[in-house]
Design a protein around this motif. Structure first.
Motif, mmCIF file in Angstrom:
data_model
loop_
_atom_site.group_PDB
_atom_site.id
_atom_site.type_symbol
_atom_site.label_atom_id
_atom_site.label_comp_id
_atom_site.label_asym_id
_atom_site.label_seq_id
_atom_site.Cartn_x
_atom_site.Cartn_y
_atom_site.Cartn_z
ATOM 1 N N ARG A 54 74.410 29.957 13.514
ATOM 2 C CA ARG A 54 73.707 29.493 12.315
ATOM 3 C C ARG A 54 72.922 28.216 12.541
ATOM 4 N NH1 ARG A 54 78.411 30.634 7.824
ATOM 5 N NH2 ARG A 54 78.433 32.887 8.131
ATOM 6 N N GLU A 55 73.547 27.213 13.151
ATOM 7 C CA GLU A 55 72.865 25.928 13.344
ATOM 8 C C GLU A 55 71.601 26.087 14.170
ATOM 9 O OE1 GLU A 55 75.488 22.892 14.786
ATOM 10 O OE2 GLU A 55 76.927 23.232 13.171
ATOM 11 N N ALA A 56 71.673 26.837 15.256
ATOM 12 C CA ALA A 56 70.502 27.050 16.102
ATOM 13 C C ALA A 56 69.424 27.830 15.357
ATOM 14 C CB ALA A 56 70.886 27.776 17.387
ATOM 15 N N ILE A 57 69.818 28.824 14.584
ATOM 16 C CA ILE A 57 68.855 29.631 13.837
ATOM 17 C C ILE A 57 68.143 28.773 12.799
ATOM 18 C CG2 ILE A 57 68.621 31.558 12.214
ATOM 19 C CD1 ILE A 57 71.028 32.855 13.831
ATOM 20 N N VAL A 58 68.892 27.976 12.071
ATOM 21 C CA VAL A 58 68.276 27.105 11.065
ATOM 22 C C VAL A 58 67.330 26.114 11.735
ATOM 23 C CG1 VAL A 58 68.730 25.270 9.384
ATOM 24 C CG2 VAL A 58 70.106 27.358 9.357
ATOM 25 N N ARG A 59 67.794 25.444 12.773
ATOM 26 C CA ARG A 59 67.006 24.409 13.445
ATOM 27 C C ARG A 59 65.780 24.981 14.141
ATOM 28 N NH1 ARG A 59 70.754 22.852 16.556
ATOM 29 N NH2 ARG A 59 70.118 24.086 18.342
ATOM 30 N N GLU A 60 65.966 26.041 14.922
ATOM 31 C CA GLU A 60 64.898 26.550 15.778
ATOM 32 C C GLU A 60 63.962 27.550 15.090
ATOM 33 O OE1 GLU A 60 64.308 25.228 18.671
ATOM 34 O OE2 GLU A 60 66.099 23.978 18.526
ATOM 35 N N VAL A 61 64.383 28.105 13.973
ATOM 36 C CA VAL A 61 63.544 29.084 13.274
ATOM 37 C C VAL A 61 63.099 28.528 11.927
ATOM 38 C CG1 VAL A 61 63.365 31.433 12.361
ATOM 39 C CG2 VAL A 61 64.644 31.017 14.479
ATOM 40 N N PHE A 62 64.004 28.432 10.974
ATOM 41 C CA PHE A 62 63.627 28.094 9.610
ATOM 42 C C PHE A 62 63.052 26.685 9.472
ATOM 43 C CE2 PHE A 62 66.952 31.403 9.004
ATOM 44 C CZ PHE A 62 66.095 32.391 8.553
ATOM 45 N N GLN A 63 63.708 25.689 10.065
ATOM 46 C CA GLN A 63 63.184 24.323 9.966
ATOM 47 C C GLN A 63 61.864 24.182 10.712
ATOM 48 O OE1 GLN A 63 66.406 21.744 11.207
ATOM 49 N NE2 GLN A 63 67.358 21.829 9.184
ATOM 50 N N ARG A 64 61.769 24.809 11.847
ATOM 51 C CA ARG A 64 60.534 24.705 12.630
ATOM 52 C C ARG A 64 59.363 25.344 11.899
ATOM 53 N NH1 ARG A 64 59.246 26.389 18.841
ATOM 54 N NH2 ARG A 64 57.123 25.611 18.774
ATOM 55 N N LEU A 65 59.557 26.546 11.375
ATOM 56 C CA LEU A 65 58.473 27.204 10.641
ATOM 57 C C LEU A 65 58.072 26.384 9.424
ATOM 58 C CD1 LEU A 65 59.576 30.934 10.903
ATOM 59 C CD2 LEU A 65 57.716 29.812 12.151
ATOM 60 N N GLY A 66 59.061 25.827 8.715
ATOM 61 C CA GLY A 66 58.767 24.988 7.557
ATOM 62 C C GLY A 66 58.022 23.720 7.915
ATOM 63 N N ALA A 67 58.322 23.153 9.077
ATOM 64 C CA ALA A 67 57.663 21.925 9.507
ATOM 65 C C ALA A 67 56.242 22.169 10.008
ATOM 66 C CB ALA A 67 58.490 21.249 10.603
ATOM 67 N N GLU A 68 55.997 23.323 10.614
ATOM 68 C CA GLU A 68 54.705 23.568 11.255
ATOM 69 C C GLU A 68 53.709 24.337 10.391
ATOM 70 O OE1 GLU A 68 55.265 25.240 15.159
ATOM 71 O OE2 GLU A 68 56.598 23.622 15.764
ATOM 72 N N PHE A 69 54.190 25.018 9.337
ATOM 73 C CA PHE A 69 53.320 25.859 8.516
ATOM 74 C C PHE A 69 53.410 25.479 7.044
ATOM 75 C CE2 PHE A 69 53.932 28.395 12.281
ATOM 76 C CZ PHE A 69 52.722 29.051 12.454
ATOM 77 N N ASP A 70 52.282 25.576 6.357
ATOM 78 C CA ASP A 70 52.250 25.510 4.894
ATOM 79 C C ASP A 70 52.242 26.938 4.379
ATOM 80 O OD1 ASP A 70 52.161 22.743 4.292
ATOM 81 O OD2 ASP A 70 50.030 22.671 4.804
ATOM 82 N N GLY A 71 53.006 27.179 3.343
ATOM 83 C CA GLY A 71 52.988 28.482 2.697
ATOM 84 C C GLY A 71 53.435 29.628 3.575
ATOM 85 N N TYR A 72 54.303 29.354 4.543
ATOM 86 C CA TYR A 72 54.784 30.419 5.423
ATOM 87 C C TYR A 72 55.626 31.383 4.596
ATOM 88 C CZ TYR A 72 56.749 32.889 9.363
ATOM 89 O OH TYR A 72 57.107 33.867 10.246
ATOM 90 N N THR A 73 55.235 32.654 4.595
ATOM 91 C CA THR A 73 55.957 33.638 3.795
ATOM 92 C C THR A 73 56.116 34.958 4.538
ATOM 93 O OG1 THR A 73 53.924 34.433 2.745
ATOM 94 C CG2 THR A 73 55.138 32.733 1.577
ATOM 95 N N PHE A 74 57.139 35.666 4.127
ATOM 96 C CA PHE A 74 57.337 37.056 4.528
ATOM 97 C C PHE A 74 57.349 37.873 3.247
ATOM 98 C CE2 PHE A 74 60.325 40.623 4.839
ATOM 99 C CZ PHE A 74 59.643 41.386 5.776
ATOM 100 N N ARG A 75 56.560 38.930 3.208
ATOM 101 C CA ARG A 75 56.536 39.841 2.059
ATOM 102 C C ARG A 75 57.056 41.193 2.521
ATOM 103 N NH1 ARG A 75 53.695 43.887 0.333
ATOM 104 N NH2 ARG A 75 52.070 43.638 1.891
#
Length: 129
Positions: free
Chosen positions: A48-69
């Protein structure tokens, strides 16, 4: 007990709400999360920690409006397939992207044990240049 299909459906519903805790609720502690080579957070992230840090936090930090539909959710027993679209704007360049994506999930004993993403990484890379 919820089926694998319902567990993944609930994950996507939490994602739509922006509920990270809900997204992680059914993740096994040692879950393997694989993002395609060429994607910003490429590689396999375990736990979980690696997934949050390396995926979700990174995408949130590098992209505006990042979404999956989510467009379709397919039930394959202990595996579930989500098909849809990614979109977002890379903050550093101001460029946007749209890419089709497929997610393959594996669920065992009520927990998500594996996720693998398949997407057009060139579309994402183009917005980052």
């Amino acid at each position: 007990m919820r089926t694998p299909y319902q567990i993944i459906k609930d994950h996507y519903a939490a994602s739509d709400r922006g509920d990270l805790d809900g997204m992680l609720a059914d993740l096994a502690p040692d879950a393997a999360w694989t993002e395609m080579d060429g994607f910003p957070c490429r590689g396999t992230h375990v736990g979980r920690e690696a997934i949050v840090r390396e995926v979700f936090q990174r995408l949130g930090a590098e992209f505006d409006g990042y979404t999956f539909r989510l467009e379709r959710l397919l039930d394959a027993g202990s595996s579930v397939v989500g098909i849809g679209d990614y979109s977002g704007t890379f903050k550093a360049t101001g460029k946007s992207f749209h890419a089709r994506v497929t997610h393959v999930w594996d669920v065992r004993d009520g927990k998500i044990v594996r996720f693998e993403q398949f997407t057009d990484t060139l579309r994402v890379a183009d917005c980052m240049r």
